[in-house]
Design an enzyme around this catalytic site. Sequence first.
Site, short mmCIF file in Angstrom:
data_model
loop_
_atom_site.label_atom_id
_atom_site.label_comp_id
_atom_site.label_asym_id
_atom_site.label_seq_id
_atom_site.Cartn_x
_atom_site.Cartn_y
_atom_site.Cartn_z
CG ASP A 95 48.94 48.32 47.81
OD1 ASP A 95 49.66 47.71 48.61
OD2 ASP A 95 47.70 48.32 47.89
CG ASP A 109 49.77 57.01 47.44
OD1 ASP A 109 50.06 55.94 48.04
OD2 ASP A 109 48.65 57.20 46.93
CG ASP A 137 44.15 46.69 42.47
OD1 ASP A 137 43.85 46.41 43.64
OD2 ASP A 137 44.43 47.85 42.10
CB CYS A 145 31.07 30.17 32.80
SG CYS A 145 32.55 30.47 33.82
CB CYS A 183 35.17 28.81 35.82
SG CYS A 183 33.61 28.62 36.71
CB CYS A 212 30.43 27.11 35.16
SG CYS A 212 29.90 28.64 35.97
CG HIS A 224 31.66 31.92 38.43
ND1 HIS A 224 31.42 31.46 37.16
CD2 HIS A 224 30.99 33.10 38.53
CE1 HIS A 224 30.62 32.30 36.52
NE2 HIS A 224 30.34 33.30 37.33
#
Length: 377
Positions: free
Chosen positions: A93, A147, A270, A308, A310, A313, A339
Amino acid sequence: MAFSFDVLKKSSNSNARLGKIFVNGVEIDTPVFMPVGTKATVKALTPIQIEDTESKIILANTYHLVLKPGLEVLSKFGGVKKFMNWKGAMLTDSGGFQVFSLAKLRNINDNGVEFSSHIDGSKYLFTPKSVMDAEHIIGADFIMCLDECCKADATYEYAKEAMNRTHKWAKECLDYHNSKPNSEYQYLGGIIQGCMFDDLRKESAETLVDMNFPFYAIGGLSVGETPEQMHDVLSKVMQYTNKEKPRYLMGVSEPRDILNSVIEGIDMFDCVMPTRNARNGEAFTMNGTVRIRNSKYRMDESVLEEGCDCYTCQNFSKAYLNHLDKVHEILFSTLMTIHNIRFMQRFMKDLRDSIKNDKFIEFRKAMMENFYTVADN
């Protein structure tokens, strides 16, 4: 062509859409969530760990990178992606939001914004040209115009003034960027402003579409308005955006807000929330949040979320995570962040599959019911 965007499928009963971005050799399925690596790092994770969550693109922040490590360092290393050894895509950004939210003693006029660093008080000047120069050195695949963002409760007069300034800066950024070789591999986004005012949002969208940016962002949301106000703004402004290009809602990751934005046709998101909340003991699951600091988890053998995939987990119990938090171990932040970022990518994959199967409305309803039951407080 180093950049392309294709809409692959549209929902039959909403504006939700499935797409694919190709940028500089990276393939990104949309709608997509981008983890935030503000200072050239997604806090607590290595680049390999970010990749393992199936994140294809991350975000970094021009304001923070200009302050530290500074453009001289980033130039020496050939840009931030090489500096941090990130192989995926990146968006930066412009730093405009941080200038307006963090900087002290700022002075805004049509030429740019003067401000004092929140770190040491040193003086800086951001202009459309200087921001483009900075983002060219930083070297992200997607970059943003300077901006002016204003709060949700800004007056109409102030919102209009900020919008007009944003349009002036956008034209200056675009003209300067297009005169540089960087425009062949860095893609500049225009930011639609206008606060909560429908006529200003329409004017801003139409003005920026006429400038023909490669992609567009909706700015000035998630700045204090209610979820209902955010959805209302999107439901009205999206019809004036370019539907052939990616559309990015800045600073949003709450599942409710993502669902309410995808239904209007947003492609990119995001936010720091998944990583910040992870470090503060809150894990996201498909059935709501788990506040792992609660004493009831001290002896709990179960994992954060059954099913999950990940690393956290697959290997660690809630009791172990509760322990790491209680003794203030660094590993706690890493395991919780893994996670939460993986949750966001699983959520986005399920969301994309629902659009592919034309079941988005049903998915949205089920996700809203399941996530916001908040079984754990």
